[in-house]
Motif scaffolding. Sequence first.
Motif, PDB file in Angstrom:
ATOM      1  N   GLY A 252      23.551  40.258  24.598  1.00 39.17           N
ATOM      2  CA  GLY A 252      22.912  41.563  24.476  1.00 39.17           C
ATOM      3  C   GLY A 252      22.270  42.117  25.723  1.00 39.17           C
ATOM      4  O   GLY A 252      21.661  43.196  25.674  1.00 39.17           O
ATOM      5  N   LYS A 253      22.383  41.452  26.846  1.00 40.93           N
ATOM      6  CA  LYS A 253      21.798  41.959  28.082  1.00 40.93           C
ATOM      7  C   LYS A 253      22.810  42.827  28.828  1.00 40.93           C
ATOM      8  O   LYS A 253      24.024  42.647  28.696  1.00 40.93           O
ATOM      9  N   THR A 254      22.302  43.755  29.626  1.00 41.16           N
ATOM     10  CA  THR A 254      23.133  44.505  30.565  1.00 41.16           C
ATOM     11  C   THR A 254      22.479  44.400  31.937  1.00 41.16           C
ATOM     12  O   THR A 254      21.304  44.738  32.096  1.00 41.16           O
ATOM     13  N   VAL A 255      23.241  43.887  32.893  1.00 40.78           N
ATOM     14  CA  VAL A 255      22.734  43.716  34.253  1.00 40.78           C
ATOM     15  C   VAL A 255      23.712  44.385  35.211  1.00 40.78           C
ATOM     16  O   VAL A 255      24.908  44.493  34.936  1.00 40.78           O
ATOM     17  N   GLN A 265      33.267  46.860  38.763  1.00 39.42           N
ATOM     18  CA  GLN A 265      33.770  45.662  38.089  1.00 39.42           C
ATOM     19  C   GLN A 265      32.914  45.399  36.869  1.00 39.42           C
ATOM     20  O   GLN A 265      31.672  45.375  36.957  1.00 39.42           O
ATOM     21  N   ILE A 266      33.553  45.208  35.726  1.00 36.98           N
ATOM     22  CA  ILE A 266      32.853  44.973  34.469  1.00 36.98           C
ATOM     23  C   ILE A 266      33.223  43.588  33.947  1.00 36.98           C
ATOM     24  O   ILE A 266      34.406  43.286  33.775  1.00 36.98           O
ATOM     25  N   LEU A 267      32.235  42.768  33.708  1.00 37.79           N
ATOM     26  CA  LEU A 267      32.440  41.481  33.048  1.00 37.79           C
ATOM     27  C   LEU A 267      31.537  41.417  31.828  1.00 37.79           C
ATOM     28  O   LEU A 267      30.410  41.944  31.853  1.00 37.79           O
ATOM     29  N   PRO A 427      27.700  41.822  23.352  1.00 39.35           N
ATOM     30  CA  PRO A 427      27.968  41.022  24.550  1.00 39.35           C
ATOM     31  C   PRO A 427      26.956  41.279  25.648  1.00 39.35           C
ATOM     32  O   PRO A 427      26.354  42.351  25.722  1.00 39.35           O
ATOM     33  N   THR A 428      26.763  40.280  26.464  1.00 43.81           N
ATOM     34  CA  THR A 428      26.054  40.494  27.728  1.00 43.81           C
ATOM     35  C   THR A 428      27.050  41.084  28.721  1.00 43.81           C
ATOM     36  O   THR A 428      28.180  40.619  28.826  1.00 43.81           O
ATOM     37  N   ILE A 429      26.624  42.119  29.434  1.00 45.09           N
ATOM     38  CA  ILE A 429      27.525  42.886  30.291  1.00 45.09           C
ATOM     39  C   ILE A 429      26.978  42.901  31.711  1.00 45.09           C
ATOM     40  O   ILE A 429      25.784  43.129  31.925  1.00 45.09           O
ATOM     41  N   ALA A 430      27.860  42.630  32.670  1.00 41.53           N
ATOM     42  CA  ALA A 430      27.511  42.706  34.088  1.00 41.53           C
ATOM     43  C   ALA A 430      28.397  43.752  34.744  1.00 41.53           C
ATOM     44  O   ALA A 430      29.616  43.746  34.570  1.00 41.53           O
ATOM     45  N   LEU A 431      27.773  44.662  35.497  1.00 41.20           N
ATOM     46  CA  LEU A 431      28.500  45.717  36.191  1.00 41.20           C
ATOM     47  C   LEU A 431      28.155  45.686  37.672  1.00 41.20           C
ATOM     48  O   LEU A 431      26.968  45.645  38.032  1.00 41.20           O
TER      49      LEU A 431
END
Length: 444
Positions: A252-255, A265-267, A427-431
């Motif tokens: 649930g995090k977005t960083v 880039q998205i993971l 989802p935890t999302i990293a951008l």
Amino acid sequence: MSVTAFLKPLVTATAFLGAALSTAQAVEIQKVTSPGGIEAWLVEDHTIPLIAMNFSFEGGAAQDPEDKQGLTRLLAATLDEGAGDLSSQAFQARLEELSVTLRYDTGKDYFYGTLRTLTANRDEAFNLAEMSLNKPRFDEEPVQRMKTQFIAGIRQSEQDPSEKASDLLYSSLLGDHPYTWKTEGTVESQGSLTPDDLRTQYQKLLAKDGVTIGVVGDIDAATLAPALDKIFGGLPEKADLTPVADLIVSSGKTVSAEMNVPQTQILFGLPGIMRDDPDYQAAYVMNHILGGGSFTSWLYEEVREKRGLTYGVGTSLAPYNAGGLMIGSAATRADKADESVQVIQEQFKRMTEQGPTQAELDSAKKYLTGSYALRFDSSAKIARQLVALQNADLGIDYFERRNAEIEAVTLDDVKKAAQRLLGDKTPTIALVGPKMTKKDASGG
């Protein structure tokens, strides 16, 4: 976070079993035990004069001390850089002269070795493998040379948005777990490593109790059995491993991080599933339909084909020894990143609320069973599979069972797996990408 192995081919044509191997069921596996009690799985084939041996030891990069990240990766790079009375240059020259491939690598959970040799050079190849495993030198010059190469690679990766996104994602998902540590280390940690560090790590990791071996090719059980003792018999009985804590996955995090690159880039990641879980095959089929099926997956259709948001998008299951993850990735224009994430999450919701149609399930199972034989079209692939099956404790008859297990997956099984992995989870999302401006955001 993943490690890619680069294997030098022995000959131009490495095809193994060829037309004779049309299905995975054609692979007949023998269990071979040496006089000293070392076990290997063997697939004999005497049509081509090649032998492929893959092996692994329990304990990979997760065994690095936190302040010595990259140590096990450096160990893998230097284990074949001189052994016994042969210097690095002499050892490598002997490998090349004999057309022998000997390589080492590491993942998070296992330390890997590969040996490829022509049958005519078998005994000398086994001698060289035995020397590298039992009498490595760790001379200053090759150690420093490998460190310099790694440091250059680390500095280059610092400019790679996918690497940055991976770091952000794993640290957000797993906190300070050893799986988040960099396999090749940092500039500082790699620079501080010494030959004595390598000797210490070598003595901790490489032992007979943690070795798994797969052999394929022009060798029979009677010849292989004593060779196992020769290559591995001199190793210590037990490894000195540090227990790795079970994964506690944060969702649930977005960083995000800013980087001056053309695309964002998205993971994204979620808790996954262990390989020995009864629901694994259903989850595997579900993931194929959702994002693992490349050109046929829901994410590919919705994110790329219908909306043109990205050139590639996908998901995969990542079952580690300490726990499982479900990981996905995409890359898009900075002003389309939020839309891409939204569409991806909509497909997660669709999978949990509706699930696939029977036609989609049938198509996925047909592909997954039909393409399985491609994993067995070379000696190298089969040897890797033999080691992987043993490490996952799937049983020596798995090749025969696997397609039947996929065929047995039902719509209810897929929906159950979807609920378990995706239901009520964010989802935890990293951008990682360029800074957004108001003009960018408005599409102007």
